[in-house]
Design a protein around this motif. Structure first.
Motif, PDB file in Angstrom:
ATOM      1  N   PRO A  10     -89.468   5.257  20.931  1.00  0.00           N
ATOM      2  CA  PRO A  10     -89.306   4.978  22.357  1.00  0.00           C
ATOM      3  C   PRO A  10     -88.106   5.726  22.952  1.00  0.00           C
ATOM      4  CG  PRO A  10     -89.851   2.974  21.202  1.00  0.00           C
ATOM      5  CD  PRO A  10     -89.616   4.035  20.148  1.00  0.00           C
ATOM      6  N   PRO A  71     -90.354   3.298  26.413  1.00  0.00           N
ATOM      7  CA  PRO A  71     -90.214   2.007  25.733  1.00  0.00           C
ATOM      8  C   PRO A  71     -91.122   0.973  26.396  1.00  0.00           C
ATOM      9  CG  PRO A  71     -88.117   2.714  26.728  1.00  0.00           C
ATOM     10  CD  PRO A  71     -89.162   3.724  27.075  1.00  0.00           C
ATOM     11  N   PRO A  72     -91.604  -0.015  25.739  1.00  0.00           N
ATOM     12  CA  PRO A  72     -91.302  -0.373  24.358  1.00  0.00           C
ATOM     13  C   PRO A  72     -92.207   0.311  23.347  1.00  0.00           C
ATOM     14  CG  PRO A  72     -92.640  -2.082  25.326  1.00  0.00           C
ATOM     15  CD  PRO A  72     -92.415  -1.044  26.398  1.00  0.00           C
TER      16      PRO A  72
END
Length: 110
Positions: A10, A71-72
């Motif tokens: 990420p 992200p995540p």
């Protein structure tokens, strides 16, 4: 057509360099499929020319694209780059490149 597979953590970036043919009217376009929300794609700014360097007319120009995992994470995306001439939408791409990106999910940590 070249196909490349990568794994990104990420927020990890990946730089992809593709030869351009702008003098002939071609541009690179891209389309993200699969889990499209796990990556972003952006064209990086062109580096300044070397002092005193004069580009030759019609010379290929390398283009850099930055693929960044968001992200995540937790998904797979396929990015299809196609080198096309916008005035001719029915014309087949001159070149294609496929980048398969896996972004593992972030699990609980320390």
């Amino acid at each position: 057509m070249e196909v490349r597979s990568i794994v990104l953590g990420p927020d990890e970036p990946y730089e992809l360099r593709l030869a351009g043919r702008g003098a002939r009217g071609y541009v690179w376009t891209w389309q993200v499929t699969g889990d499209a929300d796990v990556v972003t794609v952006a064209q990086a700014p062109a580096p300044p020319p070397a002092p005193g360097a004069v580009p030759l007319p019609g010379a290929p120009v390398e283009r850099t694209y930055v693929v960044r995992a968001r992200p995540p994470g937790g998904g797979r995306a396929r990015i299809r780059f196609a080198q096309v001439r916008p005035p001719y939408p029915d014309e087949a791409p001159y070149d294609e490149f496929v980048l398969d990106v896996e972004v593992p999910a972030v699990t609980g940590g320390a």
